[in-house]
Design an enzyme around this catalytic site. Structure first.
Site, short mmCIF file in Angstrom:
data_model
loop_
_atom_site.label_atom_id
_atom_site.label_comp_id
_atom_site.label_asym_id
_atom_site.label_seq_id
_atom_site.Cartn_x
_atom_site.Cartn_y
_atom_site.Cartn_z
N PHE A 85 0.83 -1.21 0.00
CA PHE A 85 0.00 0.00 0.00
C PHE A 85 0.86 1.26 0.00
O PHE A 85 0.65 2.18 -0.79
CB PHE A 85 -0.94 0.00 1.21
CG PHE A 85 -1.71 1.28 1.35
CD1 PHE A 85 -2.72 1.60 0.45
CD2 PHE A 85 -1.42 2.18 2.36
CE1 PHE A 85 -3.42 2.80 0.56
CE2 PHE A 85 -2.11 3.38 2.48
CZ PHE A 85 -3.12 3.69 1.58
N HIS A 86 1.85 1.30 0.89
CA HIS A 86 2.69 2.49 0.99
C HIS A 86 3.52 2.70 -0.29
O HIS A 86 3.81 3.83 -0.65
CB HIS A 86 3.61 2.38 2.21
CG HIS A 86 2.88 2.59 3.50
ND1 HIS A 86 3.31 3.46 4.48
CD2 HIS A 86 1.73 2.05 3.98
CE1 HIS A 86 2.47 3.44 5.50
NE2 HIS A 86 1.49 2.58 5.21
N ASP A 87 3.88 1.61 -0.95
CA ASP A 87 4.62 1.73 -2.21
C ASP A 87 3.74 2.30 -3.31
O ASP A 87 4.22 3.00 -4.21
CB ASP A 87 5.17 0.36 -2.63
CG ASP A 87 5.98 0.42 -3.91
OD1 ASP A 87 6.68 1.43 -4.12
OD2 ASP A 87 5.92 -0.54 -4.70
#
Length: 369
Positions: A85-87
């Site tokens: 998700f953060h990527d």
């Protein structure tokens, strides 16, 4: 000169400044990259892994995930989903780059380290780091439903060919992540603007919070989103804990349990806990005795929570009187709470759409040779 297909166009690369063409049939991208000029090699060539490398990567990642066991938890299940998700947040979305200086990414470096070690030692040049991060999450999600009836099926539709950012694995552009203190308008608008997701998509995606936990040292919040009360595997000591099982128990926490109160944390933030457990989790040293939590950004899936200040103080109550109104997400959260298979299908669809956001046209892994 080396002949390559670059976005469907045949290009010739000279290493000796001659116009002589050397007839080459087929080369592995990993070998070609070593000889390419920097302006060509630096992130402008789409890497498509071979079938052999892709299958081996799945096996190696599965082994790595099993090694992350702590008690009944496989910590890399939640960890890799958070990483994916953060990527995928930011200008180029899923690009194999994390802004580690961003406080909202705190703790992510410890999750990424074993994954990057595996990638650097065995797969760099064979597939993009962005593909590797996304694959790690999908392999982890597959493992998370291995022992339950309803299976996560996202792996069969996985695609490859993502572009890494030029500074991979480090992101040098600022990224904005959703806040746990955000209200329903800000939360739903964030996912609409960042990914093009509608209300149902957002409700389905956030069901991933059934995995993992919050640590005050990272986020300022402390506790798990759900516990073994609604775990599809129960509290069997030989089975995975609820924090490693992908199911709809997250929705049960705020659809089947309504009275929640906000408690003050040492970080200056507020989180929601059940009325029977008013002691803030960050004041309970034994994590096994801490209680489930919800953040504003969780409860907005059912209620129109709006914060009055930066700490996240809600403008409405869920106890002793319910003064909050149901949000646009409530009907979907209620449906997902009642039907695990329905939610899992919706989650799989939206998660795949999220991890496929990339400037390059991706290729179905099922067609690899």
């Amino acid at each position: 000169m080396i002949r390559l297909v670059y976005f469907g166009t045949v290009i010739f690369l000279s290493t000796v400044h001659l116009f002589q063409i050397l007839p080459l049939k087929e080369l592995e991208v990993s070998k070609i990259l070593k000889n390419l000029p920097l302006n060509i090699a630096q992130n402008k060539l789409q890497i498509i892994p071979s079938r052999k490398d892709f299958e081996q990567a799945k096996l190696d990642l599965a082994k790595l995930i099993e090694k992350s066991r702590v008690g009944r938890d496989l910590t890399l299940i939640a960890g890799t989903v958070r990483l994916a998700f953060h990527d995928c947040v930011g200008e180029e979305h899923c690009d194999g780059c994390i802004e580690y200086t961003n406080p909202d990414n705190a703790g992510l470096d410890k999750i990424v380290q074993p994954i990057d070690n595996l990638y650097n030692n065995g797969y760099k040049g064979k597939m993009s780091r962005a593909d590797f991060y996304a694959l790690a999450a999908v392999v982890a999600l597959t493992r998370s439903t291995a022992d339950v009836k309803d299976k996560y099926q996202g792996l069969k539709n996985f695609k490859v060919g993502r572009k890494d950012c030029s500074t991979s694995p480090n992101e040098n552009k600022p990224t904005i992540l959703p806040k746990g203190s955000s209200g329903y308008k800000e939360t739903f608008n964030y996912f609409k603007n960042e990914f093009g997701f509608n209300v149902k998509d957002t409700v389905a995606l956030l069901g991933a919070h059934t995995l993992g936990r919050c640590y005050s040292k990272n986020s300022g919040y402390q506790g798990v989103w759900d516990n073994d009360i609604f775990n599809k595997l129960g509290s069997n000591p030989t089975k995975l804990a609820s924090t490693s099982v992908l199911d709809n128990s997250y929705y049960d926490m705020f659809i089947k349990i309504v009275p929640w109160i906000q408690v003050d944390l040492k970080s200056g933030k507020k989180q929601w806990q059940e009325i029977f457990f008013p002691t803030p989790n960050d004041q309970i040293s034994n994590t096994s005795k801490q209680h489930p939590i919800l953040l504003n950004s969780d409860l907005v899936l059912s209620w129109e929570i709006e914060p009055k200040d930066k700490s996240g103080t809600s403008s409405c109550l869920l106890h002793p009187f319910i003064t909050c109104k149901h949000s646009a997400g409530h009907k979907y959260a209620a449906e997902f709470a009642m039907n695990n298979a329905l939610w899992l299908k919706a989650f799989t669809d939206v998660f795949n759409r999220m991890i496929e956001k990339n400037p390059y046209k991706l290729k179905a892994a099922s067609t690899l040779k």
